[in-house]
Design a protein around this motif. Structure first.
Motif, PDB file in Angstrom:
ATOM      1  N   PHE A  55      -0.107  16.674  15.471  1.00  0.00           N
ATOM      2  CA  PHE A  55      -0.791  15.836  14.486  1.00  0.00           C
ATOM      3  C   PHE A  55      -0.249  14.422  14.482  1.00  0.00           C
ATOM      4  N   TRP A  56       1.075  14.281  14.485  1.00  0.00           N
ATOM      5  CA  TRP A  56       1.660  12.947  14.317  1.00  0.00           C
ATOM      6  C   TRP A  56       1.698  12.200  15.640  1.00  0.00           C
ATOM      7  N   THR A  57       0.553  11.706  16.045  1.00  0.00           N
ATOM      8  CA  THR A  57       0.473  10.819  17.191  1.00  0.00           C
ATOM      9  C   THR A  57       0.893   9.416  16.770  1.00  0.00           C
ATOM     10  N   ALA A  58       1.054   8.540  17.763  1.00  0.00           N
ATOM     11  CA  ALA A  58       1.470   7.170  17.462  1.00  0.00           C
ATOM     12  C   ALA A  58       0.477   6.493  16.514  1.00  0.00           C
ATOM     13  N   SER A  59      -0.821   6.678  16.756  1.00  0.00           N
ATOM     14  CA  SER A  59      -1.822   6.026  15.911  1.00  0.00           C
ATOM     15  C   SER A  59      -1.748   6.506  14.473  1.00  0.00           C
ATOM     16  N   ARG A  60      -1.565   7.789  14.271  1.00  0.00           N
ATOM     17  CA  ARG A  60      -1.506   8.320  12.909  1.00  0.00           C
ATOM     18  C   ARG A  60      -0.221   7.900  12.206  1.00  0.00           C
ATOM     19  N   ILE A  61       0.858   7.814  12.961  1.00  0.00           N
ATOM     20  CA  ILE A  61       2.108   7.326  12.359  1.00  0.00           C
ATOM     21  C   ILE A  61       1.930   5.895  11.874  1.00  0.00           C
ATOM     22  N   ILE A  62       1.303   5.059  12.699  1.00  0.00           N
ATOM     23  CA  ILE A  62       1.110   3.656  12.332  1.00  0.00           C
ATOM     24  C   ILE A  62       0.166   3.537  11.143  1.00  0.00           C
ATOM     25  N   MET A  63      -0.895   4.334  11.112  1.00  0.00           N
ATOM     26  CA  MET A  63      -1.800   4.317   9.961  1.00  0.00           C
ATOM     27  C   MET A  63      -1.062   4.709   8.689  1.00  0.00           C
ATOM     28  N   ALA A  64      -0.212   5.720   8.780  1.00  0.00           N
ATOM     29  CA  ALA A  64       0.550   6.155   7.606  1.00  0.00           C
ATOM     30  C   ALA A  64       1.508   5.060   7.148  1.00  0.00           C
ATOM     31  N   LEU A  65       2.144   4.387   8.113  1.00  0.00           N
ATOM     32  CA  LEU A  65       3.057   3.295   7.755  1.00  0.00           C
ATOM     33  C   LEU A  65       2.303   2.146   7.101  1.00  0.00           C
ATOM     34  N   THR A  66       1.099   1.884   7.578  1.00  0.00           N
ATOM     35  CA  THR A  66       0.288   0.832   6.965  1.00  0.00           C
ATOM     36  C   THR A  66      -0.005   1.158   5.507  1.00  0.00           C
ATOM     37  N   CYS A  67      -0.419   2.378   5.252  1.00  0.00           N
ATOM     38  CA  CYS A  67      -0.711   2.783   3.871  1.00  0.00           C
ATOM     39  C   CYS A  67       0.530   2.711   3.006  1.00  0.00           C
ATOM     40  N   LEU A  68       1.690   3.071   3.580  1.00  0.00           N
ATOM     41  CA  LEU A  68       2.943   3.004   2.828  1.00  0.00           C
ATOM     42  C   LEU A  68       3.268   1.555   2.454  1.00  0.00           C
ATOM     43  N   ILE A  69       3.167   0.630   3.398  1.00  0.00           N
ATOM     44  CA  ILE A  69       3.477  -0.775   3.119  1.00  0.00           C
ATOM     45  C   ILE A  69       2.508  -1.345   2.086  1.00  0.00           C
ATOM     46  N   LEU A  70       1.231  -0.973   2.193  1.00  0.00           N
ATOM     47  CA  LEU A  70       0.255  -1.459   1.215  1.00  0.00           C
ATOM     48  C   LEU A  70       0.534  -0.889  -0.180  1.00  0.00           C
ATOM     49  N   ALA A  71       0.975   0.364  -0.234  1.00  0.00           N
ATOM     50  CA  ALA A  71       1.344   0.948  -1.531  1.00  0.00           C
ATOM     51  C   ALA A  71       2.558   0.219  -2.116  1.00  0.00           C
ATOM     52  N   LEU A  72       3.530  -0.094  -1.258  1.00  0.00           N
ATOM     53  CA  LEU A  72       4.702  -0.833  -1.729  1.00  0.00           C
ATOM     54  C   LEU A  72       4.309  -2.247  -2.159  1.00  0.00           C
ATOM     55  N   SER A  73       3.335  -2.827  -1.484  1.00  0.00           N
ATOM     56  CA  SER A  73       2.851  -4.144  -1.894  1.00  0.00           C
ATOM     57  C   SER A  73       2.233  -4.081  -3.288  1.00  0.00           C
ATOM     58  N   TRP A  74       1.483  -3.015  -3.556  1.00  0.00           N
ATOM     59  CA  TRP A  74       0.910  -2.836  -4.890  1.00  0.00           C
ATOM     60  C   TRP A  74       2.022  -2.715  -5.930  1.00  0.00           C
ATOM     61  N   VAL A  75       3.074  -1.975  -5.613  1.00  0.00           N
ATOM     62  CA  VAL A  75       4.216  -1.839  -6.534  1.00  0.00           C
ATOM     63  C   VAL A  75       4.882  -3.197  -6.727  1.00  0.00           C
ATOM     64  N   GLN A  76       5.016  -3.953  -5.632  1.00  0.00           N
ATOM     65  CA  GLN A  76       5.672  -5.252  -5.716  1.00  0.00           C
ATOM     66  C   GLN A  76       4.905  -6.211  -6.620  1.00  0.00           C
ATOM     67  N   LYS A  77       3.596  -6.074  -6.692  1.00  0.00           N
ATOM     68  CA  LYS A  77       2.773  -6.926  -7.546  1.00  0.00           C
ATOM     69  C   LYS A  77       2.614  -6.371  -8.967  1.00  0.00           C
ATOM     70  N   SER A  78       3.097  -5.176  -9.203  1.00  0.00           N
ATOM     71  CA  SER A  78       2.862  -4.521 -10.498  1.00  0.00           C
ATOM     72  C   SER A  78       3.412  -5.289 -11.701  1.00  0.00           C
ATOM     73  N   PRO A  79       4.548  -6.025 -11.616  1.00  0.00           N
ATOM     74  CA  PRO A  79       5.002  -6.752 -12.810  1.00  0.00           C
ATOM     75  C   PRO A  79       4.003  -7.780 -13.325  1.00  0.00           C
ATOM     76  N   CYS A  80       3.053  -8.208 -12.478  1.00  0.00           N
ATOM     77  CA  CYS A  80       2.099  -9.238 -12.885  1.00  0.00           C
ATOM     78  C   CYS A  80       0.763  -8.664 -13.336  1.00  0.00           C
ATOM     79  N   MET A  81       0.569  -7.357 -13.253  1.00  0.00           N
ATOM     80  CA  MET A  81      -0.761  -6.792 -13.474  1.00  0.00           C
ATOM     81  C   MET A  81      -1.254  -6.933 -14.900  1.00  0.00           C
ATOM     82  N   SER A  82      -0.355  -7.037 -15.849  1.00  0.00           N
ATOM     83  CA  SER A  82      -0.787  -7.148 -17.241  1.00  0.00           C
ATOM     84  C   SER A  82      -1.400  -8.513 -17.535  1.00  0.00           C
TER      85      SER A  82
END
Length: 512
Positions: A55-82
């Motif tokens: 299952f964990w081919t190079a493409s799927r690993i990279i896609m998962a890492l992309t989603c992880l970084i984007l999720a962390l980006s959302w967390v990084q922006k969370s103090p301003c969401m209010s």
């Protein structure tokens, strides 16, 4: 004899001479880092892509890492969401985003329809996108006054923009099937972490990426349509029409370029027409704003103006004069960008081999930013996918990334000072130094790409694909004869020399 690797095996950046058809396909920076975990992967190692059903081919690993970084980006922006940005929290926490700020500034929070009730400062596709998400949020917020409309609007935008970021990674993987790990440079970039949702740039990036994929899939008309839509969201995707012209000119496949150009122009015109016709003044606001804007933070002109003040006893100089005469500055920036584009055309015609599309696309966008009087912090996202496709070497890209992050921090320090009545947080020279480092590192990347255009044997992507351009699409093919004659006439390369005829050998006398 040792088994030879398959030429279809995906390239790994740590590959060395023993496992690659050419040392140019490996990345010396990554190979050096691999020593920390035992060295490069050997030619007899079992690779993930070689295991059936894994299952964990190079493409799927990279896609998962992309989603992880984007999720962390959302967390990084969370103090301003209010939206409660007290005590410069949006800068001290590095969480500022235009998406939330402009929900209120552009009247979306009051139900204003972009261009109809409020003159939006962005091109029309971005304005349509803002309205498509903002008006339903406002309508729902009226019925449910207990929700935070700004937070809902930001989250909706972050979700869709993240989808476009994932699409962009998918396109990079599709364009580099033999080099899937190149996409990890994009997926793991700190640039995405801090700027992914600062503005709506991923809308244009995703559309332009799909356009490039369609070009490679030999659908030039639809490729142009996507580039035109991207150009109607942010201007820069239209610049790619120039690189398409250069590679099509060398191969004599101008019909494919013409189809792409027609598709781009028609798509851009169609989406612009309603606002141009019914809300003409609102449509003009984007162009007027960019014409009237003064020198922006961190640009080449900003650095020059600072040096004028340091070196001139009167505090004036050419950069200061241009800053005070914006119409003339506009003409100068257009002229410099035009000269850079002409130089790119000359380079594209005189290079030993046709330059790769990605190389030319990166250079034209980088030239635009270097000479522009406006360089917003999120514009760095324009360059990231293009440099990954143009020169996927980790070392130089990481150096540029560090410079961009340093500029990001220095820029927010300047904004804190500006918000506190001009009180300095850092010395102005520190911000200018960070700005200069950003300019220098982008310039270095341009130089490295130009070097690989002029010396294609150094191009890792070209070596992986047997010397070909994997992005050429219908423009793939040998040079037209006039291109080689032009190069020979200017002293680049040597024309073929006809073999000199030898005297016939004397007949062999038969023995009697």
């Amino acid at each position: 004899m040792s088994a030879q690797p398959s030429p279809d095996r995906p390239d790994a950046p740590s590959d060395g001479p023993s496992v690659s058809t050419s040392t140019a396909t490996s990345d010396g920076f990554v190979r050096g880092l691999s020593q920390l975990i035992g060295g490069p992967l050997g030619s007899h190692a079992t690779r993930p892509e070689a295991r059936p059903g894994r299952f964990w081919t190079a493409s799927r690993i990279i896609m998962a890492l992309t989603c992880l970084i984007l999720a962390l980006s959302w967390v990084q922006k969370s103090p301003c969401m209010s939206g409660d940005w007290q005590k410069n929290i949006q800068y001290t926490r590095f969480c500022y985003t235009d998406v939330l700020a402009l929900y209120y500034a552009e009247g979306l929070s009051d139900g204003a329809v972009p261009y109809v009730n409020h003159q939006v400062e962005y091109p029309v596709v971005t304005g349509y996108f803002m309205g498509a998400l903002g008006l339903p949020v406002h309508w729902y917020g009226v019925k449910h006054p207990d929700i935070n409309q700004g937070s809902w609007f930001y989250n909706a935008n972050a979700l869709v923009l993240s989808l476009f970021a994932v699409i962009t990674v998918g396109v990079i993987l599709a364009l580099r099937r033999r080099r899937p790990w190149d996409a990890a440079i994009f997926a793991l970039s700190p640039i995405i972490l801090v700027t992914a949702t600062v503005n709506w740039d991923f809308l244009a990036i995703g559309l332009a990426a799909i356009g490039l994929l369609l070009w490679v899939r030999r659908q030039p008309l639809w490729a142009g349509v996507l580039l035109g839509l991207g150009g109607a969201a942010k201007l820069w995707p239209l610049f790619i029409i120039g690189p398409l012209f250069i590679i099509a000119l060398r191969s004599g496949r101008l019909r494919s370029w013409l189809l792409a150009t027609v598709g781009a122009v028609v798509a851009w015109a169609v989406v612009n027409f309603p606002v141009w016709y019914w809300q003409h003044e609102a449509w003009l606001r984007f162009f007027r704003l960019n014409s009237e804007r003064p020198v922006d933070w961190g640009t080449f002109w900003y650095v020059g103006r600072y040096l004028d003040g340091k070196w001139s006893s009167t505090g004036g100089g050419p950069f200061q004069w241009l800053s005070d005469h914006v119409p003339t500055l506009n003409l100068v920036t257009y002229a410099l960008f035009g000269l850079a584009c002409f130089g790119l055309l000359v380079l594209g015609l005189l290079a030993p081999q046709p330059p790769r599309l990605a190389q030319l696309a990166f250079l034209v966008v980088a030239f635009f930013l270097i000479f522009s009087k406006v360089w917003s912090q999120q514009y760095v996202l324009w360059l990231l996918p293009l440099i990954v496709l143009a020169r996927p070497k980790w070392g130089a890209i990481l150096a540029w990334t560090v410079a961009e992050i340093c500029y990001f921090a220095a820029f927010y320090a300047e904004l804190i000072g500006a918000g506190d009545g001009g009180k300095s947080v850092i010395p102005e020279g520190t911000f200018v130094l960070a700005s200069a480092l950003r300019l220098i590192t982008v310039g270095v990347l341009c130089g490295l790409v130009i070097r690989e255009i002029w010396r294609p044997e150094l191009d890792a992507v070209r070596q992986t694909y047997g010397g070909a351009d994997p992005d050429a699409g219908l423009a793939e093919g040998p040079d037209e004869g006039w291109v080689q004659r032009l190069r020979w006439s200017l002293g680049f390369g040597r024309p073929p020399v006809a073999p000199v005829g030898l005297p016939p050998e004397p007949p062999v006398m038969a023995k009697v």
